[in-house]
Design an enzyme around this catalytic site. Structure first.
Site, mmCIF file in Angstrom:
data_model
loop_
_atom_site.group_PDB
_atom_site.id
_atom_site.type_symbol
_atom_site.label_atom_id
_atom_site.label_comp_id
_atom_site.label_asym_id
_atom_site.label_seq_id
_atom_site.Cartn_x
_atom_site.Cartn_y
_atom_site.Cartn_z
ATOM 1 N N ASP A 79 -20.076 13.305 -46.839
ATOM 2 C CA ASP A 79 -21.466 13.003 -47.181
ATOM 3 C C ASP A 79 -21.715 13.638 -48.544
ATOM 4 O O ASP A 79 -21.837 14.856 -48.646
ATOM 5 C CB ASP A 79 -22.404 13.655 -46.154
ATOM 6 C CG ASP A 79 -23.131 12.639 -45.312
ATOM 7 O OD1 ASP A 79 -23.173 11.459 -45.687
ATOM 8 O OD2 ASP A 79 -23.684 13.022 -44.273
ATOM 9 N N ARG A 143 -33.770 10.926 -51.395
ATOM 10 C CA ARG A 143 -32.379 10.492 -51.229
ATOM 11 C C ARG A 143 -32.252 9.003 -51.542
ATOM 12 O O ARG A 143 -31.151 8.518 -51.808
ATOM 13 C CB ARG A 143 -31.895 10.753 -49.801
ATOM 14 C CG ARG A 143 -31.734 12.216 -49.435
ATOM 15 C CD ARG A 143 -31.515 12.388 -47.935
ATOM 16 N NE ARG A 143 -30.302 11.737 -47.481
ATOM 17 C CZ ARG A 143 -30.027 11.497 -46.195
ATOM 18 N NH1 ARG A 143 -30.910 11.819 -45.252
ATOM 19 N NH2 ARG A 143 -28.893 10.921 -45.855
ATOM 20 N N LYS A 173 -26.159 2.760 -46.221
ATOM 21 C CA LYS A 173 -26.817 3.336 -45.049
ATOM 22 C C LYS A 173 -28.327 3.429 -45.308
ATOM 23 O O LYS A 173 -28.749 3.465 -46.470
ATOM 24 C CB LYS A 173 -26.227 4.716 -44.714
ATOM 25 C CG LYS A 173 -26.406 5.788 -45.793
ATOM 26 C CD LYS A 173 -25.668 7.054 -45.419
ATOM 27 C CE LYS A 173 -25.996 8.182 -46.393
ATOM 28 N NZ LYS A 173 -25.225 9.399 -46.137
ATOM 29 N N HIS A 174 -29.172 3.375 -44.259
ATOM 30 C CA HIS A 174 -28.914 3.328 -42.835
ATOM 31 C C HIS A 174 -29.532 2.025 -42.313
ATOM 32 O O HIS A 174 -30.755 1.907 -42.312
ATOM 33 C CB HIS A 174 -29.546 4.510 -42.112
ATOM 34 C CG HIS A 174 -29.212 5.843 -42.731
ATOM 35 N ND1 HIS A 174 -29.842 6.328 -43.872
ATOM 36 C CD2 HIS A 174 -28.306 6.794 -42.364
ATOM 37 C CE1 HIS A 174 -29.362 7.528 -44.174
ATOM 38 N NE2 HIS A 174 -28.427 7.843 -43.284
ATOM 39 N N HIS A 186 -32.229 13.221 -36.747
ATOM 40 C CA HIS A 186 -31.412 14.359 -36.309
ATOM 41 C C HIS A 186 -32.088 15.071 -35.128
ATOM 42 O O HIS A 186 -31.406 15.708 -34.311
ATOM 43 C CB HIS A 186 -31.224 15.363 -37.447
ATOM 44 C CG HIS A 186 -30.375 14.853 -38.568
ATOM 45 N ND1 HIS A 186 -30.884 14.072 -39.583
ATOM 46 C CD2 HIS A 186 -29.059 15.014 -38.840
ATOM 47 C CE1 HIS A 186 -29.913 13.774 -40.432
ATOM 48 N NE2 HIS A 186 -28.802 14.332 -40.010
ATOM 49 N N ASP A 258 -24.133 5.912 -37.306
ATOM 50 C CA ASP A 258 -24.491 7.237 -37.789
ATOM 51 C C ASP A 258 -23.995 8.246 -36.743
ATOM 52 O O ASP A 258 -23.523 7.870 -35.653
ATOM 53 C CB ASP A 258 -26.009 7.329 -38.009
ATOM 54 C CG ASP A 258 -26.400 8.395 -39.030
ATOM 55 O OD1 ASP A 258 -25.559 9.248 -39.372
ATOM 56 O OD2 ASP A 258 -27.562 8.392 -39.468
#
Length: 360
Positions: A79, A143, A173-174, A186, A258
């Site tokens: 990553d 990001r 992604k995603h 997460h 993921d």
């Protein structure tokens, strides 16, 4: 038979390693499951030591991984987006997050590719193709490359082309889009109440751009889209992965989940039949990072056992698994395997200057 079935799950597994050297659990799982790839994090690099020392240690770690998996060809992955998603110690360049790259996306990606190759990495889990559409988003935010589909599409294409020219695989992604969420997958399962028209007119556009550029991998989002599929998150949704991504958008590459350790789906994958559901939905590869969940080793084996049992009882179609394996192996055959080599000072200085120019 059980051992062979567990090993065959390794053909679909990207696994995390516990630290800077292999412990007994690492050796066991690498040898028994033989994952087709590994994902590295900050915990896998010695910190606070000179470059030559941590690089040599990392080189030994990769060599050990290949030894225990008995694989010459592997996906060695990181990553490595820039900004807060950088795992490596200095002097590897700290490029800023994607939102600041703008017109520098191609050259930053090409410079990043050169640095990743020096670490023996052949696959970067980037670019982020999500759109910075929700300022309250706790996990994507800057990001992402842009706040509009058009800007995001332009930058992700340039970034992927930079990785590609530098010899590194990229992964969008995603899917189908994480940019508008207000919760972190997460920690919990985000719910994004967008219509098909919303997704088609915004979220899907950067992914379409990357599919047209022939990006080889797309990563799923652990997000529930109730107006598209009210039953399961995208990682388990045949509507999203097969009907939309494969059929509507024409993606023929590898679909990767993921991280299955993320709390959005971690409990789901402890239930019998979930891995079969993910294969039938369209997943070809599964990431288990062992970076979030303290019981990841037993969870990894439980998922592998579920895979084996589902094949044996017929609830997992072997033709689906074989098609997934073929996609993964076809990609692996053309994936370079890089030696770990030290970067020269001139390259590092040049890249540091590029990182600074992105922020001006």
């Amino acid at each position: 038979m059980r051992y062979q079935s567990l090993q065959s799950f390794g053909n679909h597994l990207i696994l995390g390693i516990s630290g800077t050297t292999l412990n007994d659990d690492d050796k066991r799982v690498l040898n028994e499951l033989k994952p087709i790839g590994v994902i590295f994090f900050g915990k896998n690099f010695l910190d606070g030591v000179p470059y030559a020392i941590w690089l040599e240690n990392f080189k030994n770690l990769i060599e050990q991984i290949r030894q225990y998996t008995e694989r010459d060809l592997m996906f060695t992955t990181l990553d490595h987006e820039g900004g807060r998603v950088v795992r490596t110690p200095l002097p590897i360049t700290r490029f800023p997050h994607a939102y600041l790259l703008q017109s520098h996306a191609f050259e930053v990606a090409k410079a990043t590719a050169r640095e990743l190759k020096s670490l023996g990495i052949n696959l970067s889990w980037s670019p982020v193709a999500d759109i910075f559409s929700n300022p309250q988003n706790p996990i994507i935010g800057p990001r992402a490359f842009g706040i509009t589909p058009e800007k995001t599409s332009q930058c992700v294409r340039e970034y992927y082309q930079g990785l590609q020219e530098g010899g590194i695989l990229g992964c969008a992604k995603h899917f189908p889009g994480h940019g508008d969420t207000s919760t972190d997958s997460h920690l919990e399962l985000p719910i994004l109440n967008l219509s098909w028209e919303d997704i088609q007119n915004r979220e899907l556009i950067p992914f379409q751009t990357l599919i047209q550029a022939q990006i080889p991998l797309i990563m799923t989002a652990h997000i529930l889209f109730p107006q598209i599929d009210p039953q399961v998150p995208a990682t388990l949704s045949k509507i999203i992965l097969n009907d939309i991504l494969r059929k509507e958008l024409g993606f023929q590459g590898v679909i990767v989940s993921d991280d299955l350790d993320m709390k959005a789906v971690s409990e789901m994958f402890m239930k019998t039949g979930t891995v079969a559901q993910a294969f039938h939905a369209g997943c070809d590869l599964f990431i288990v990072s062992r970076n979030i969940n303290s019981s990841s080793l037993e969870r990894t084996y439980k998922i592998a056992e579920d895979f084996s049992a589902s094949l044996n009882n017929g609830s997992l179609d072997i033709a689906v698994v074989e098609a997934a394996r073929e996609r993964v192996e076809n990609l692996l055959r053309v994936t370079p395997q890089y030696p770990v080599l030290s970067l020269d000072q001139e390259t590092l200085v040049k890249n540091a200057e590029l990182a600074i120019s992105c922020c001006l």
